[in-house]
Write a protein that holds these residues in place. Structure first.
Motif, PDB file in Angstrom:
ATOM      1  N   LEU A   3       0.819  -1.201   0.000  1.00 11.00           N
ATOM      2  CA  LEU A   3       0.000   0.000   0.000  1.00 11.00           C
ATOM      3  C   LEU A   3       0.861   1.263   0.000  1.00 11.00           C
ATOM      4  O   LEU A   3       1.995   1.266   0.475  1.00 11.00           O
ATOM      5  CB  LEU A   3      -0.930  -0.003   1.201  1.00 11.00           C
ATOM      6  N   GLY A   4       0.286   2.326  -0.530  1.00 12.76           N
ATOM      7  CA  GLY A   4       0.971   3.602  -0.535  1.00 12.76           C
ATOM      8  C   GLY A   4       0.008   4.668  -0.088  1.00 12.76           C
ATOM      9  O   GLY A   4      -1.211   4.453  -0.087  1.00 12.76           O
ATOM     10  N   ILE A   5       0.540   5.804   0.326  1.00 11.50           N
ATOM     11  CA  ILE A   5      -0.317   6.865   0.820  1.00 11.50           C
ATOM     12  C   ILE A   5       0.144   8.180   0.194  1.00 11.50           C
ATOM     13  O   ILE A   5       1.338   8.433   0.094  1.00 11.50           O
ATOM     14  CB  ILE A   5      -0.313   6.882   2.373  1.00 11.50           C
ATOM     15  N   PRO A   6      -0.810   9.012  -0.266  1.00  9.91           N
ATOM     16  CA  PRO A   6      -0.404  10.266  -0.890  1.00  9.91           C
ATOM     17  C   PRO A   6       0.096  11.282   0.129  1.00  9.91           C
ATOM     18  O   PRO A   6      -0.422  11.358   1.250  1.00  9.91           O
ATOM     19  CB  PRO A   6      -1.685  10.795  -1.554  1.00  9.91           C
ATOM     20  N   GLY A   7       1.106  12.023  -0.232  1.00  9.47           N
ATOM     21  CA  GLY A   7       1.627  13.084   0.627  1.00  9.47           C
ATOM     22  C   GLY A   7       2.184  14.204  -0.240  1.00  9.47           C
ATOM     23  O   GLY A   7       2.377  14.028  -1.444  1.00  9.47           O
ATOM     24  N   GLN A   8       2.417  15.363   0.399  1.00  9.50           N
ATOM     25  CA  GLN A   8       2.914  16.517  -0.357  1.00  9.50           C
ATOM     26  C   GLN A   8       4.297  16.923   0.159  1.00  9.50           C
ATOM     27  O   GLN A   8       4.485  17.077   1.378  1.00  9.50           O
ATOM     28  CB  GLN A   8       1.935  17.682  -0.226  1.00  9.50           C
ATOM     29  N   ILE A   9       5.237  17.088  -0.754  1.00  4.44           N
ATOM     30  CA  ILE A   9       6.600  17.471  -0.362  1.00  4.44           C
ATOM     31  C   ILE A   9       6.587  18.933   0.094  1.00  4.44           C
ATOM     32  O   ILE A   9       6.130  19.815  -0.643  1.00  4.44           O
ATOM     33  CB  ILE A   9       7.581  17.277  -1.539  1.00  4.44           C
ATOM     34  N   VAL A  10       7.069  19.181   1.323  1.00  2.00           N
ATOM     35  CA  VAL A  10       7.023  20.550   1.839  1.00  2.00           C
ATOM     36  C   VAL A  10       8.422  21.164   1.973  1.00  2.00           C
ATOM     37  O   VAL A  10       8.559  22.384   2.055  1.00  2.00           O
ATOM     38  CB  VAL A  10       6.287  20.636   3.207  1.00  2.00           C
ATOM     39  N   GLU A  11       9.464  20.312   2.006  1.00  2.00           N
ATOM     40  CA  GLU A  11      10.795  20.855   2.249  1.00  2.00           C
ATOM     41  C   GLU A  11      11.845  19.835   1.815  1.00  2.00           C
ATOM     42  O   GLU A  11      11.629  18.632   1.944  1.00  2.00           O
ATOM     43  CB  GLU A  11      10.917  21.117   3.766  1.00  2.00           C
ATOM     44  N   ILE A  12      12.966  20.313   1.257  1.00  2.03           N
ATOM     45  CA  ILE A  12      14.077  19.396   0.965  1.00  2.03           C
ATOM     46  C   ILE A  12      14.997  19.417   2.188  1.00  2.03           C
ATOM     47  O   ILE A  12      15.485  20.471   2.592  1.00  2.03           O
ATOM     48  CB  ILE A  12      14.850  19.837  -0.299  1.00  2.03           C
ATOM     49  N   ILE A  13      15.208  18.251   2.794  1.00  3.86           N
ATOM     50  CA  ILE A  13      16.051  18.181   3.992  1.00  3.86           C
ATOM     51  C   ILE A  13      17.518  18.061   3.582  1.00  3.86           C
ATOM     52  O   ILE A  13      18.395  18.699   4.149  1.00  3.86           O
ATOM     53  CB  ILE A  13      15.681  16.958   4.873  1.00  3.86           C
ATOM     54  N   ASP A  14      17.783  17.193   2.589  1.00  6.06           N
ATOM     55  CA  ASP A  14      19.162  16.938   2.183  1.00  6.06           C
ATOM     56  C   ASP A  14      19.180  16.586   0.689  1.00  6.06           C
ATOM     57  O   ASP A  14      18.746  15.495   0.303  1.00  6.06           O
ATOM     58  CB  ASP A  14      19.711  15.769   3.031  1.00  6.06           C
ATOM     59  N   ALA A  15      19.650  17.514  -0.134  1.00  8.06           N
ATOM     60  CA  ALA A  15      19.614  17.312  -1.585  1.00  8.06           C
ATOM     61  C   ALA A  15      20.610  16.241  -2.021  1.00  8.06           C
ATOM     62  O   ALA A  15      20.426  15.612  -3.059  1.00  8.06           O
ATOM     63  CB  ALA A  15      19.893  18.630  -2.308  1.00  8.06           C
ATOM     64  N   ASP A  16      21.681  15.993  -1.237  1.00  4.93           N
ATOM     65  CA  ASP A  16      22.655  14.955  -1.611  1.00  4.93           C
ATOM     66  C   ASP A  16      22.123  13.561  -1.311  1.00  4.93           C
ATOM     67  O   ASP A  16      22.213  12.655  -2.127  1.00  4.93           O
ATOM     68  CB  ASP A  16      23.977  15.167  -0.858  1.00  4.93           C
ATOM     69  N   ASP A  17      21.553  13.394  -0.109  1.00  3.39           N
ATOM     70  CA  ASP A  17      20.978  12.100   0.258  1.00  3.39           C
ATOM     71  C   ASP A  17      19.546  11.943  -0.255  1.00  3.39           C
ATOM     72  O   ASP A  17      18.897  10.924   0.008  1.00  3.39           O
ATOM     73  CB  ASP A  17      20.989  11.925   1.786  1.00  3.39           C
ATOM     74  N   LEU A  18      19.057  12.964  -0.955  1.00  3.17           N
ATOM     75  CA  LEU A  18      17.720  12.931  -1.549  1.00  3.17           C
ATOM     76  C   LEU A  18      16.628  12.665  -0.507  1.00  3.17           C
ATOM     77  O   LEU A  18      15.752  11.816  -0.696  1.00  3.17           O
ATOM     78  CB  LEU A  18      17.660  11.880  -2.670  1.00  3.17           C
ATOM     79  N   MET A  19      16.722  13.407   0.598  1.00  2.61           N
ATOM     80  CA  MET A  19      15.686  13.289   1.619  1.00  2.61           C
ATOM     81  C   MET A  19      14.843  14.572   1.647  1.00  2.61           C
ATOM     82  O   MET A  19      15.385  15.676   1.575  1.00  2.61           O
ATOM     83  CB  MET A  19      16.323  13.069   2.994  1.00  2.61           C
ATOM     84  N   ALA A  20      13.517  14.377   1.742  1.00  8.62           N
ATOM     85  CA  ALA A  20      12.602  15.523   1.798  1.00  8.62           C
ATOM     86  C   ALA A  20      11.633  15.340   2.950  1.00  8.62           C
ATOM     87  O   ALA A  20      11.414  14.220   3.428  1.00  8.62           O
ATOM     88  CB  ALA A  20      11.831  15.623   0.487  1.00  8.62           C
TER      89      ALA A  20
END
Lengths: 92, 405
Positions: A3-20
């Motif tokens: 299963l998956g759940i929809p969400g909205q990206i609000v902030e980039i935490i780490d552009a190198d590790d690709l975490m938002a």
């Protein structure tokens, strides 16, 4: 499990590790965006994107045009039926 | 749409679901009624086979869950029968693999991490939940990234993540291993039990008692692998297949698309879930899968036996992140309890309530078979959402008839 759940990206935490930071129904958590970025759509452009989140990874960008097209088709289907029903009733 | 979840569950959810994009829109009862009417109209164009209904398999356990939660089977015309497929990774995990998990988890140097669904699956001696109660350090995590974080914070311990699931979940574990490699986190490893969809659908299609007329393809597996891997269903086996989303309208619209194909005499791969599934899948996810994993010659499934190429293992390049190579696992083949008929249920030969132990010795609280454990398992779905006294009476009636004959 899948299963998956929809969400909205609000902030980039780490552009190198690709975490938002993704807002999922009001709860914000770090999510990996490695599967939805490429040269044409780098992390900085992801803010505001709606994505499908599965076990902490954004696995697909939700295509709003496609969603609206599907819903429009379903609406038309209902309207066509109402019209047919009205025609049948008027023949009565 | 009518929602079969209990009031308590619904109250807990009510303040969240309304903010989810494209969720409520796909639960609209007016549109559901319109789709059912269209399905009824189309059915009139398909010649009625006298001896059997149209059988359509939803492969994915997520679909099974939606179908039961919203009572979709009861809304459909009687000529359509839904067959609930084996697409629930927890449900098809053989008992020997659970024993391997317990053996790994009971090592004193190990923190064993897993998704919550796997905790109650019975092994031959105990489940992970029982092992935890007996003192093993087992932790439930939401994401493999949480397991990696535990490895970062506990450098003196070995953190093993129980990697489970179809292609949907493979990119997340592959990317987590690659992250561990980049950071040089050597106390992290995967116990890899990922399974693949396509060889399994093929095995179902090759089974001699197969009578299926079409498939609903798993939406989130397709989001990773794309449309192309499912073409063989239409091209080689002449069965229509529709990639399907997880809301009730998604399921109904896909059934309508499938029946339209049958009415028009077509067999194609169609994509109902285009808002999430691009036709080429997810290139970054696929690339991570291919870098980290390779096909196993075969994988053992609970109830279905061994299926060629239906699982993956870690490539040699990632051997130091592979728990199977890093630690010894018993790797024993353990037969399922004789009283359980999980295999027949998985293949659609019997309905869950026809199993001898359904609702008696086997319940969601004390499951004997894995199909009763997961909320995506067909047995748990019938138990939680079906009319239990009616189902048990039906089984009794069938048994009496069998005895009389």
């Amino acid at each position: 499990m899948c299963l998956g759940i929809p969400g909205q990206i609000v902030e980039i935490i780490d552009a190198d590790d690709l975490m938002a930071k993704v807002d999922i129904a009001g709860v914000q958590r770090p999510v990996n965006i490695g599967c939805i970025v490429d040269a044409a759509h780098p992390p900085a452009q992801c803010i505001g994107d709606w994505v499908l989140v599965h076990v902490g990874f954004a696995m697909s960008r939700i295509d709003e045009d496609e969603a609206h097209k599907t819903l429009a088709l379903l609406t038309e289907l209902g309207e066509a039926q109402e019209e047919l029903a009205a025609i049948k009733a008027s023949k009565g | 749409m009518k929602d079969n979840t209990s009031n308590q569950q619904r109250d807990a959810k009510s303040d969240t679901t309304s903010t989810l994009r494209f969720v409520d829109e796909f639960r609209d009862p007016t549109k559901a009624r319109a789709l059912i009417k269209e399905i009824e109209n189309l059915l009139e164009q398909i010649p009625q086979a006298t001896d059997r209904p149209l059988q359509i398999m939803e492969f994915c356990g997520g679909h099974t869950h939606t179908i039961f939660r919203y009572g979709i089977e009861q809304m459909l015309p009687g000529r359509i029968e839904l067959v609930h497929g084996p697409g629930c990774p927890v449900c098809v995990l053989p008992m020997g693999r659970v024993d391997d998990c317990v053996a790994l988890a009971e090592r004193p140097d190990v923190i064993f991490t897993t998704f919550g669904d796997a905790m109650r699956v019975p092994g031959s001696k105990k489940s992970l939940l029982q092992a935890k109660a007996d003192g093993a350090d087992i932790r439930m995590v939401y994401s493999p990234l949480d397991a990696l974080d535990l490895a970062r914070k506990n450098p003196e311990r070995q953190v093993i993540f129980f990697a489970l699931g179809f292609e949907t979940t493979m990119p997340s574990t592959a990317l987590t291993v690659q992250q561990a490699e980049r950071e040089g986190i050597d106390n992290f490893s995967l116990f890899c039990n990922h399974i693949t969809t396509v060889p399994t659908i093929k095995a179902i299609l090759d089974s001699p008692d197969m009578q299926l007329d079409g498939f609903l393809a798993p939406g989130h597996v397709s989001m990773v692998v794309g449309e192309a891997p499912f073409r063989f269903v239409a091209e080689t086996y002449d069965k229509p297949i529709v990639i399907t989303g997880f809301e009730p309208l998604d399921i109904l619209q896909s059934l309508w698309m499938l029946i339209k194909q049958l009415a028009e005499g077509r067999c194609d791969v169609e994509n109902q879930y285009s808002r999430v599934v691009p036709s080429g899948g997810n290139p970054a996810g696929l690339s991570a899968i291919h870098q980290v994993f390779e096909l196993r010659e075969f994988f053992e499934w609970r109830g279905l036996g061994s299926i060629d190429h239906s699982g993956v293992k870690m490539r040699d390049a990632y051997a130091r992140f592979d728990a199977e190579r890093k630690f010894s696992v018993p790797n024993l083949k353990i037969a399922d309890p004789k009283s359980c008929q999980c295999g027949e249920v998985l293949k659609g030969v019997i309905r869950p309530w026809e199993c001898k132990v359904f609702g008696g010795a086997c319940t969601p609280e004390t499951p004997l078979g894995a199909l009763m454990v997961s909320s995506e398992g067909a047995c748990a779905a019938y138990y939680n959402f079906g009319n239990l006294p009616e189902l048990l009476a039906k089984r009794q009636h069938k048994q009496n008839k069998g005895a009389a004959a």
